[in-house]
Write a protein that holds these residues in place. Structure first.
Motif, PDB file in Angstrom:
ATOM      1  N   PRO A  94       0.807  -1.218   0.000  1.00  0.00           N
ATOM      2  CA  PRO A  94       0.000   0.000   0.000  1.00  0.00           C
ATOM      3  C   PRO A  94       0.844   1.274   0.000  1.00  0.00           C
ATOM      4  O   PRO A  94       1.761   1.426   0.819  1.00  0.00           O
ATOM      5  CB  PRO A  94      -0.810  -0.137   1.307  1.00  0.00           C
ATOM      6  CG  PRO A  94      -0.954  -1.612   1.496  1.00  0.00           C
ATOM      7  CD  PRO A  94       0.356  -2.181   1.031  1.00  0.00           C
ATOM      8  N   LYS A  95       0.585   2.131  -0.964  1.00  0.00           N
ATOM      9  CA  LYS A  95       1.251   3.427  -1.112  1.00  0.00           C
ATOM     10  C   LYS A  95       2.774   3.301  -1.201  1.00  0.00           C
ATOM     11  O   LYS A  95       3.501   4.220  -0.853  1.00  0.00           O
ATOM     12  CB  LYS A  95       0.840   4.376   0.029  1.00  0.00           C
ATOM     13  CG  LYS A  95      -0.643   4.707   0.011  1.00  0.00           C
ATOM     14  CD  LYS A  95      -1.004   5.854   0.916  1.00  0.00           C
ATOM     15  CE  LYS A  95      -0.976   5.447   2.380  1.00  0.00           C
ATOM     16  NZ  LYS A  95      -1.476   6.547   3.256  1.00  0.00           N
ATOM     17  N   THR A  96       3.215   2.140  -1.709  1.00  0.00           N
ATOM     18  CA  THR A  96       4.647   1.871  -1.804  1.00  0.00           C
ATOM     19  C   THR A  96       4.992   1.403  -3.213  1.00  0.00           C
ATOM     20  O   THR A  96       4.409   0.432  -3.709  1.00  0.00           O
ATOM     21  CB  THR A  96       5.065   0.798  -0.782  1.00  0.00           C
ATOM     22  OG1 THR A  96       4.648   1.196   0.532  1.00  0.00           O
ATOM     23  CG2 THR A  96       6.579   0.602  -0.802  1.00  0.00           C
ATOM     24  N   ILE A  97       5.955   2.085  -3.841  1.00  0.00           N
ATOM     25  CA  ILE A  97       6.324   1.799  -5.227  1.00  0.00           C
ATOM     26  C   ILE A  97       7.795   1.431  -5.301  1.00  0.00           C
ATOM     27  O   ILE A  97       8.666   2.176  -4.807  1.00  0.00           O
ATOM     28  CB  ILE A  97       6.031   3.015  -6.130  1.00  0.00           C
ATOM     29  CG1 ILE A  97       4.511   3.250  -6.208  1.00  0.00           C
ATOM     30  CG2 ILE A  97       6.609   2.812  -7.534  1.00  0.00           C
ATOM     31  CD1 ILE A  97       4.121   4.495  -6.950  1.00  0.00           C
ATOM     32  N   GLU A  98       8.052   0.283  -5.904  1.00  0.00           N
ATOM     33  CA  GLU A  98       9.423  -0.124  -6.166  1.00  0.00           C
ATOM     34  C   GLU A  98       9.794   0.315  -7.573  1.00  0.00           C
ATOM     35  O   GLU A  98       9.053   0.068  -8.524  1.00  0.00           O
ATOM     36  CB  GLU A  98       9.571  -1.637  -6.037  1.00  0.00           C
ATOM     37  CG  GLU A  98      10.996  -2.135  -6.267  1.00  0.00           C
ATOM     38  CD  GLU A  98      11.089  -3.637  -6.179  1.00  0.00           C
ATOM     39  OE1 GLU A  98      11.543  -4.139  -5.137  1.00  0.00           O
ATOM     40  OE2 GLU A  98      10.675  -4.322  -7.156  1.00  0.00           O
ATOM     41  N   VAL A  99      10.956   0.945  -7.709  1.00  0.00           N
ATOM     42  CA  VAL A  99      11.395   1.482  -8.999  1.00  0.00           C
ATOM     43  C   VAL A  99      12.657   0.741  -9.447  1.00  0.00           C
ATOM     44  O   VAL A  99      13.671   0.741  -8.744  1.00  0.00           O
ATOM     45  CB  VAL A  99      11.694   2.982  -8.914  1.00  0.00           C
ATOM     46  CG1 VAL A  99      12.008   3.528 -10.304  1.00  0.00           C
ATOM     47  CG2 VAL A  99      10.534   3.746  -8.283  1.00  0.00           C
ATOM     48  N   THR A 100      12.551   0.118 -10.611  1.00  0.00           N
ATOM     49  CA  THR A 100      13.736  -0.429 -11.258  1.00  0.00           C
ATOM     50  C   THR A 100      14.348   0.702 -12.060  1.00  0.00           C
ATOM     51  O   THR A 100      13.802   1.138 -13.075  1.00  0.00           O
ATOM     52  CB  THR A 100      13.374  -1.608 -12.165  1.00  0.00           C
ATOM     53  OG1 THR A 100      12.732  -2.629 -11.381  1.00  0.00           O
ATOM     54  CG2 THR A 100      14.616  -2.185 -12.823  1.00  0.00           C
ATOM     55  N   LEU A 101      15.467   1.207 -11.600  1.00  0.00           N
ATOM     56  CA  LEU A 101      16.049   2.425 -12.152  1.00  0.00           C
ATOM     57  C   LEU A 101      16.633   2.197 -13.534  1.00  0.00           C
ATOM     58  O   LEU A 101      17.261   1.165 -13.801  1.00  0.00           O
ATOM     59  CB  LEU A 101      17.128   2.958 -11.222  1.00  0.00           C
ATOM     60  CG  LEU A 101      16.682   3.311  -9.796  1.00  0.00           C
ATOM     61  CD1 LEU A 101      17.890   3.610  -8.931  1.00  0.00           C
ATOM     62  CD2 LEU A 101      15.714   4.487  -9.809  1.00  0.00           C
ATOM     63  N   ASN A 102      16.448   3.161 -14.417  1.00  0.00           N
ATOM     64  CA  ASN A 102      17.037   3.074 -15.759  1.00  0.00           C
ATOM     65  C   ASN A 102      18.558   3.002 -15.694  1.00  0.00           C
ATOM     66  O   ASN A 102      19.202   2.379 -16.554  1.00  0.00           O
ATOM     67  CB  ASN A 102      16.622   4.276 -16.603  1.00  0.00           C
ATOM     68  CG  ASN A 102      15.141   4.269 -16.947  1.00  0.00           C
ATOM     69  OD1 ASN A 102      14.443   3.281 -16.704  1.00  0.00           O
ATOM     70  ND2 ASN A 102      14.650   5.362 -17.496  1.00  0.00           N
TER      71      ASN A 102
END
Length: 459
Positions: free
Chosen positions: A121-129
């Motif tokens: 919830p309200k948490t986003i994992e980002v695979t960075l470019n």
């Protein structure tokens, strides 16, 4: 759970509503991050609205070269250099991206380039470019992932590797014969542009008319425009199978036979970018068309999560996305604003343009709304005569038994600009007589409104 970074606001996607919210809230002191996979600023400044209008204007300039004798200019040797057309567009886009990056710096909003998805919830994992990952958690999360060109499941279509508007705007060679699959906004704008650059163009539409939801006089006028420019128009034509490769040789099989060309452009609508971002993990529901479900304040089914723009099912226009920004901003800062009842103006950027706001005749009849119709040809507008641009008409719907403007349609030169005048009058609740009796500058296109509203039948 892996370590996460705390933010006041996290925005997934950097389209119009999301970036405006980020810049505004960051400027107010809230720690804000925007996650963007590829296009800084979203599709509008990079691959859609503004780049397409840049290329369309280039095609209009080419059309003036062909019409030179009409204006007393002797025709000479000239040609269209598509690489130069593309480079002009790229230069504009580069300037727009630089503008966006400066807005991030000025506002203090952080731009995180990578592929984001919900993991909690309200948490986003980002695979960075650039490599690696980051996990961002926001007190408020805004979904602004936009939409993409829709590709249906017609046999062989995907294998033919057709162009979408994205690839079409990057062409550096002129297609010999461009087949456009779809007679809506994108298809018609690019069909006319490439025809004016010099391609042979065929538009294939499965419905009975181009932009088939509009009034018959509008669809007829658009079809006549296409045919007059040398565009082949095939309506009521469904494609059963596609063979070949776009850019080389492609063949469309229909119930009426085959259509062969060198390039295929798919322009059959759009689909929201809501798959693969983990919505199902955090209780964010979608509807049957995969749009994020939102209420009239653009809140999703998950607490603290909002959705804006195309992915939320808002009408697919940048200007509506910008109003989504105003709706969410108001609700996040103690106000109360909703999406219900708002005006949705639109403009088809062919030459001439088609612009409409409010009810069409078709919509009025479907809703049982009585109206009086006023309609004048563009040739009655003196400014249109000075420009040698007399194709089209102006028309307005006025309520029965009253003076309220219910709807306005313009097909003609500068139609979008003229529409704005009427839209403001509608927003202000002015009677049509206010425009009828206004002192409008002569000679301008807007001056035609006086003649239009003078022709309203008595109630």
């Amino acid at each position: 759970m892996s370590h996460y970074e705390e933010y006041d606001v996290v925005v997934l996607g950097s389209g119009a509503p999301g970036k405006l919210l980020a810049w505004t809230l960051a400027s107010q002191g809230r720690r804000t991050a925007v996650v963007e996979r590829r296009y800084v600023g979203g599709s509008c400044p990079n691959i859609a609205c503004l780049p397409s209008k840049n290329v369309i204007h280039g095609a209009r300039v080419a059309s003036y070269f062909r019409r030179g004798a009409e204006f007393g200019i002797t025709n000479g040797d000239w040609k269209v250099d598509m690489a130069a057309v593309r480079d002009r567009k790229r230069k504009m886009v580069a300037g727009l991206v630089a503008f966006h990056l400066e807005k991030y710096r000025e506002s203090g909003a952080e731009l995180v380039m990578g592929d984001g998805r919900f993991i909690a919830p309200k948490t986003i994992e980002v695979t960075l470019n650039a490599g690696g990952t980051r996990t961002l958690r926001g007190q408020t999360v805004i979904i602004d992932t936009g939409s993409r060109a829709r590709m249906d499941d017609t046999t062989g279509l995907a294998e033919a590797r057709p162009l979408t508007h994205v690839e079409a705007l990057e062409l550096d060679q002129l297609p010999e014969h461009l087949i456009v699959l779809g007679g809506g906004y994108v298809g018609l704008e690019l069909a006319q542009a490439f025809r004016r650059f010099g391609s042979r163009v065929t538009v294939v539409e499965r419905n009975g008319a181009l932009i088939h939801r509009e009034d018959p006089d509008v669809t007829d006028a658009i079809e006549h425009l296409c045919r007059d420019e040398g565009i082949e128009v095939l309506t009521r034509t469904a494609v059963d199978r596609v063979e070949g490769q776009s850019g080389e040789s492609v063949r469309l099989h229909t119930g009426h036979g085959g259509i062969e060309g060198t390039h295929l452009l798919v322009a059959g609508g759009r689909t929201p970018n809501t798959d693969g971002i983990g919505l199902e993990k955090v209780g964010v529901e979608t509807d049957g068309k995969r749009h994020v479900k939102v209420d009239e304040r653009l809140q999703t089914t998950a607490e603290g999560v909002w959705a804006v723009g195309d992915c939320a099912g808002s009408p697919y226009f940048t200007h509506i996305g910008e109003d989504d920004f105003r709706v969410v901003l108001a609700n996040l800062t103690g106000g109360d604003r909703v999406t219900t009842g708002r005006q949705v103006p639109f403009c088809l950027f062919t030459d001439p343009e088609l612009a409409r706001v409010g009810l069409s005749e078709r919509e009025a009849r479907e809703r049982g709304v009585g109206y009086r119709l006023a309609k004048v040809p563009m040739e009655a507008v003196f400014r249109a005569q000075t420009l040698s641009e007399t194709r089209g008409f102006l028309k307005a719907l006025i309520e029965e038994g009253g003076d309220r403007i219910l709807g306005f349609t313009a097909f003609g030169a500068e139609a979008g600009e003229v529409m704005a005048v009427v839209q403001v009058a509608m927003l202000a609740g002015l009677p049509y007589t206010a425009l009828r009796d206004a002192i409008l500058t002569h000679p301008t296109m807007a001056e035609g409104l006086a003649g239009l509203f003078s022709s309203v039948p008595r109630g």
